[in-house]
Structure formats: C-alpha cells, structure tokens
Design a protein around this motif. Structure first.
Motif, PDB file in Angstrom:
ATOM      1  N   GLY A 200     -11.687   1.485  -9.304  1.00  0.00           N
ATOM      2  CA  GLY A 200     -12.441   2.323  -8.432  1.00  0.00           C
ATOM      3  C   GLY A 200     -12.083   3.929  -8.648  1.00  0.00           C
ATOM      4  N   ALA A 201     -11.034   4.089  -9.405  1.00  0.00           N
ATOM      5  CA  ALA A 201     -10.749   5.578  -9.524  1.00  0.00           C
ATOM      6  C   ALA A 201     -11.391   6.200 -10.751  1.00  0.00           C
TER       7      ALA A 201
ATOM      8  N   GLY B 253       0.814  -1.246  -0.064  1.00  0.00           N
ATOM      9  CA  GLY B 253      -0.146  -0.228   0.182  1.00  0.00           C
ATOM     10  C   GLY B 253       0.934   1.302   0.081  1.00  0.00           C
TER      11      GLY B 253
ATOM     12  N   LYS C  80      -9.888  -2.604  -5.431  1.00  0.00           N
ATOM     13  CA  LYS C  80      -9.951  -1.306  -5.772  1.00  0.00           C
ATOM     14  C   LYS C  80      -9.826  -0.956  -7.091  1.00  0.00           C
TER      15      LYS C  80
ATOM     16  N   ALA D 202      -0.889   7.262  -1.265  1.00  0.00           N
ATOM     17  CA  ALA D 202      -1.580   7.776  -2.337  1.00  0.00           C
ATOM     18  C   ALA D 202      -2.852   6.778  -2.488  1.00  0.00           C
ATOM     19  N   CYS D 203      -2.547   5.474  -2.279  1.00  0.00           N
ATOM     20  CA  CYS D 203      -3.768   4.450  -2.209  1.00  0.00           C
ATOM     21  C   CYS D 203      -4.760   4.700  -1.326  1.00  0.00           C
TER      22      CYS D 203
ATOM     23  N   PHE E  70      -4.330   2.307  -9.598  1.00  0.00           N
ATOM     24  CA  PHE E  70      -3.841   1.549  -8.233  1.00  0.00           C
ATOM     25  C   PHE E  70      -2.915   0.703  -8.669  1.00  0.00           C
TER      26      PHE E  70
END
Lengths: 390, 284
Positions: free
Chosen positions: B175-176, B31, B172, B34-35, B145
C-alpha cells in the motif's frame, strides 16, 4: 444538525449572489452563444461580461481567459500544451507537494521518456528557489508550481519562480486554485504564462474552471472540434456556470480585504486557542507565508479519521492529511514531503475557512476539539505513554 | 466518507473495554505509530486460568480500528484461550456488520494482537506477523510495513483473497511504495493454486498472411490506443515483407517527435510479431 463548514479548500458554498446571476441561464436564457439569432447573442454578451470579470480579478485581459470544466482540466491543458509547443524539449519541473492534477500527469510523463524533476520543500513546506534555478535548463519545456498548497495553505514565491524560469526560456504554469480570491493577483505585472483556477473553490458551482493564458504564449488546445474560446477549448460553453464564475470573481474582489482581515483573524484565533488548549501540537507550514484561511494542525499520538468522525458528530466538517481517511495507507504526500514526523502526520487536521465563517463557528471548534483529542489520546497506547510521562 | 455500518459507528463512538488491566495475565501489542495504527490488548483469566474474564484495549488508529478492538474484547470474554484463538478476523468484521474492504486490515490487527497475547502467556514464541517491524521467520515481502511471506500467505488463505489490491486492504502490504505487488501476486498464485498466466508467446514461424494479420492486430490493440491517449493516431499503409509503412495522423502528423513514435511502433511490433520488422513513416 446545522453544519459548521470548515472545509472550504475542498469546496465552497455557492454564494447567493452568484446563484441568482446564473439562475436564468437554465430554463429561460438557454441559447447557444454561438448562434446567429438574438436569443443566443444575448447569452454571448453575458459570457463576455463574465470573461471581463474574471480578467479583472486576475489583473488580466479578457482574451487571456479560457473557460474550462474544472481546475484539473486547466492544469492538464497547460502542461500538455507546453509539451506540444516544445516537442524537442523533454524535461518538466514540478514540486513534490503539487495537487494530483499536476503531479499525476507529470509522473505519467516519465513513462513516455520525459525527465521530470520534483522540487523538494523544507519542513515548513516552502520551496528552495536555488534548487529551481539549478534544475531548469534548455531542455525544460514547462515548470508547473502551485501558488498555494491545498493542505497547508503554504504560499510559494511564485513571481520569483516565474522570473527564474522565464530567463531560461521555459513556460511557467501555476495552479492557483487555492490562491485566487484569497490573495491579490495581478497578471499585468507578473511573469506567469498560464494559471489555473477553479469555480467551486471560489463560491461558484462545481464544473467550471479557467485557464489564464498570457497573450503571446504559444498554446495548443487539448479539446478540438469547435471555435469556442478562440479555438483554445472546443465545446459548447457551460454558459450558466461561466456566468456564475464571472460573478464569483466580482464578488471575490469585493471580499478580498475581508479574507486578509476578518478571515485571517478568525484563523489566527483558532490556531492560537487550539495550540494553547491542546498539548503537543504542531502547525504545518506555520513558519512561512500561508493563505489567510487555512490551518493545518498536527496533534501527536492520535489518528485523523477518529478526530474527523468525532468532529462530524458535532456537526463540524474538516479534513485530514491522514492515510485512513483516503483509503490510501500513507499519510498525505504533502506532509511526507515536508518531513512531518509520523507521530504527527497521522493526526493532522485541516480547517479551511471562508467569508461565511462566523465567530460562533470558531468558538464551537475551540470548545469541541480539545476534549476529542484528550479522549482519543486516552484511548491510544502512545497517548497514554505520553500522558504518563507528563 | 466511509460507509460504516451503524454497529461500527456505535462501537467507535462508545467503545467497550477501553483501558488497561494492571494485573493482566496476557498483553499483546501490534502495530506502530509509523504504521498508522497500533493495538495493545490486555487479557485477564479466571482463577483456574482457563477462561478469559476480562479484556481491555488501547488503540491508536482510525474509526474502524477502534471499533474492531472494541468488538474483539467483547467477543473473547468468557472464551477459553483455545476458543479465543479460533476467532478469525472475518468474525470480528461480521460482529460489526461488516467493514469496508479497505479497512479489513483493522480486523486483522485485532486477531494478531490476540495471538501475540496468548502466545506470550503460554511462553511460546509469538506468531510472526511482521506487522510490528520485527525481523522474523519467513522472508520480508513488504518492506514498508515489514510483512513476511508467511503472514501474507496465511491471510490470503484464510480470507480467500484473489487480488493484490485485496491483500493491501487486508494487510496494508503493497500500500505504500507498491514495490512488492508482483511478489504478492506470486503469493496469491501459490496459495490459491492458480496457474501462473503463461506469458503470451510469440509464434515462431509465421506465414505471410498470419504475419500481416498479427501486425494489424498489434497496431489496433496495442499501439493505436496509446497514440490516442496523446491525441495522435496512425494508419497502416502497406506491408511489404518485413517493411511496415505507416502514416501518422492527428497530433502525430508533423509532430517533431514522430521519429521517436516510429521507433516505439517498431519496437512494439518486433516484440509482438517478429524481430526483423522495420517501420517506415510515409506520407499517405
């Protein structure tokens, strides 16, 4: 546990005076204002009175007030109307930090062949009016910019923006849901064509909003099928809530000085003491004009949800710009648009005060938050690296 | 507010084994800031270097990330390294009485940190998650990610995920920006052995009757609902060979952009029915 409610930009307590005003209009005075009989007619009078009270707060005329079901409806109605009024114009301008009620609608328009410009903001969340002036052209149907930001409280120079837009012949709408009642507005001396507000941000109940539409502004209704609101919003009036909205506006007028005085002082004290007690913080929007009631504070190396859960254990209700609280995976679009670094964006907490906020409540946050942050920083690998460097 | 179980809340409020082990045998880190979440896991083995006698963690992340880390350290104590490697993210979630699906990626992070720690201890190459933004084997699918196809396929298979949304909740990925969602759907199809849905094929040869039927269906199912969304509507007046006559109704009637709408209708009918269709707007 008694709640310490510092999430007034999310929703507010209904003021007792407001509740008393609306109470008879459920079981006793339940008539339809459109009815010909005395029983409906007396409700019509109260609805008219409410319209006058809303108009008074905005410095508007009563016939410029259209009651809706919420701020989101007002935003949607304003933008849709402008596009219908100018079917040949295919350009819309908004900003990257708008509430989803505006932003989602604008982004959907791109799928229907519209050009949508999203204005940038600087590190403080402030607009560059030159960018607006360069963006607006003959093809622009409407510009929709928020009066004040819900997450940071940053206030945009809306009157200047309206002037720029009016010169180019486009309509100007502002989502003033967070601003109304907190800072004085005067539509009589304004270039704003349409303005949205929401009851429940103003100590009225949920489920009622207003769209101000300046006299002479061409308007096409979103809901049709009734003469209510002079044909601008069909549907039987939500009489009790409309009457509540009127009262809430009247009460807000009485408390306006308190917002800019006592509430602002409480917010400033909270900001001052938290930044003194907690190292490595950043005030989002701290370098520009802000609402008197909003504090968005970023704390490095910790994540917002953990902070909120631990505050909640102490009865303190706040909100966060963090991804983890919303189910989305990115920090809030507002903080990202401002370029808030990732180290801070995840650990941003918003405290939003109201006229009901007390000194003791602010004291409680000042006492409880610093140990929560040190505890989470102790637990965080980045926080530890940071503490080690110190 | 998340519907966390009492056990999640308890492990968040009173996390076990927070801290570091100075003479740890193995350390795993996954991780980044930023994550939005990161975990550093420390493991101490017994003298024979067989069993885990102590585990500690540092976590940056939400309530469920902290609770998952706490659960993980409790679960691996007393286990051999191989037994510990057998701990799945589902078991971490189960230990906590379940996690909201949107938070399952927190349990995945725990499992990853454990794999990294043990691989480093054994001197083998750490398994590639991409979660820590390292360019690795496999192809990066989620650029935001930094997640690889190998990692995503593993999570899809072990958790029997069926939708792209689930994959986002667990890893994730997507997800962005959402740009990789089509690719994620392909991976799901590949892993779960689903036949890719065959795109609805346009019939090559149409009888007149069939064609009229298809035009009506397309108008009803594809076109009118889109017009309704904007307060408009249309009515089919006549079909004469390739010529389809429609009259606009409601907001579409007299709308200055009805020419644009007619083009849209024509395009859609050509796509779904036949290339030679011409749409004409009539007053009817």
């Amino acid at each position: 546990m008694k709640e310490i409610y510092l999430d007034n930009n999310a929703t507010t307590k209904v003021d007792d005076r407001v509740f008393e005003e609306m109470r008879p209009y459920f079981c006793e005075l339940y008539g339809n204002p459109s009815s010909m009989h005395f029983f409906g007619g007396q409700v019509q009078k109260k609805v008219d009175e409410a319209r006058g009270r809303v108009a008074a707060l905005l410095g508007a005329m009563p016939d410029e007030i259209v009651f809706t079901a919420c701020g989101t409806e007002s935003d949607n109605a304003a933008i849709r109307s402008a596009l219908e009024v100018f079917p040949e114009k295919r350009h819309v301008i908004t900003s990257r930090v708008e509430h989803p009620a505006v932003l989602t609608q604008c982004r959907n328009l791109t799928k229907r062949g519209y050009r949508v410009t999203e204005l940038n903001v600087d590190g403080d969340g402030q607009l560059d009016l030159k960018e607006l002036a360069a963006a607006v052209d003959d093809d622009t149907a409407i510009v929709s910019l928020m009066y004040a930001n819900n997450e940071t409280g940053v206030v945009f120079p809306i009157e200047e923006a309206a002037r720029i837009v009016k010169e180019k012949g486009a309509l100007f709408h502002t989502d003033a849901v967070q601003a109304v009642g907190k800072i004085p507005l005067n539509m009589a001396q304004s270039g704003i064509d349409m303005l949205s507000l929401s009851g429940h941000k103003l100590h009225a109940p949920k489920g009622v909003g207003v769209l101000y539409v300046r006299r002479g502004t061409p308007f096409r209704p979103m809901l049709v099928g009734g003469h209510q609101e002079r044909g601008r919003r069909a549907g039987t009036e939500n009489t009790a809530s409309i009457i509540a909205m009127g009262k809430a506006c009247e009460v807000a007028q009485l408390h306006m000085d308190e917002e800019s005085g006592r509430v602002r002082e409480l917010r400033d004290r909270l900001q001052r003491e938290l930044t003194a007690l907690i190292p490595n913080t950043r005030i989002n929007g701290g370098g520009t004009q802000r609402l008197p009631n909003t504090l968005s504070i970023a704390m490095e190396f910790v994540e917002g949800e953990g902070i909120l859960l631990l505050l909640s254990e102490k009865g303190i209700c706040a909100s966060s710009g963090s991804a983890c609280t919303s189910g989305s995976l990115e920090p809030s679009h507002v903080l990202r648009a401002m370029g808030v670094p990732f180290t801070c964006a995840h650990g941003s907490i918003r405290f939003s005060l109201s006229r009901f906020t007390t000194d003791a409540e602010i004291d409680a946050v000042i006492k409880e938050l610093p140990p929560i942050i040190s505890r989470l920083r102790e637990m965080s690998p980045f926080g530890r690296e940071f503490l080690a460097k110190k | 507010m998340w519907d966390y179980t009492d056990k999640v809340k308890e492990h968040f409020l009173n996390p076990r084994n927070v801290g570091e082990i100075a003479d740890a045998d193995a350390v795993g880190e996954v991780g980044s800031l930023a994550c939005g979440d990161a975990l550093k896991l420390f493991i101490k083995l017994d003298e024979k270097k067989e069993r885990i006698v102590d585990a500690k963690f540092q976590t940056f992340g939400c309530g469920s990330a902290i609770a998952s880390s706490s659960a993980l350290t409790e679960m691996v104590k007393g286990k051999t390294l191989d037994e510990a490697l057998g701990v799945t993210n589902q078991e971490i979630a189960d230990f906590l009485g379940g996690l909201p699906e949107e938070k399952m990626h927190c349990s995945v992070m725990g499992q990853e940190a454990l794999e990294v720690a043990i691989a480093k201890y054994r001197g083998v190459e750490a398994p590639k998650h991409g979660h820590d933004h390292v360019e690795t084997e496999g192809e990066i699918v989620c650029k935001c990610f930094g997640l690889t196809d190998l990692f995503l396929k593993k999570v899809i298979a072990s958790n029997k995920l069926h939708t792209a949304e689930q994959v986002t909740h667990f890893t994730k990925a997507g997800g962005a920006c959402g740009g990789c969602i089509p690719k994620i759907k392909e991976l799901i199809a590949e892993v779960m052995g689903e036949e890719k849905k065959v795109a609805r094929e346009r019939p090559t040869k149409l009888t007149n009757l069939k064609k009229m039927q298809l035009i009506q269906e397309t108008l009803e199912n594809e076109i009118r609902p889109q017009l309704w969304a904007d307060g408009g509507d249309l009515e089919l007046i006549d079909i004469d060979g390739p010529n389809v006559q429609v009259a606009f109704r409601k907001a579409c009637a007299g709308c200055a952009s009805s020419g644009y709408t007619a083009k849209f209708v024509e395009q859609k009918l050509r796509e779904m029915v036949s290339d030679d269709i011409v749409v004409q707007e009539v007053q009817g």
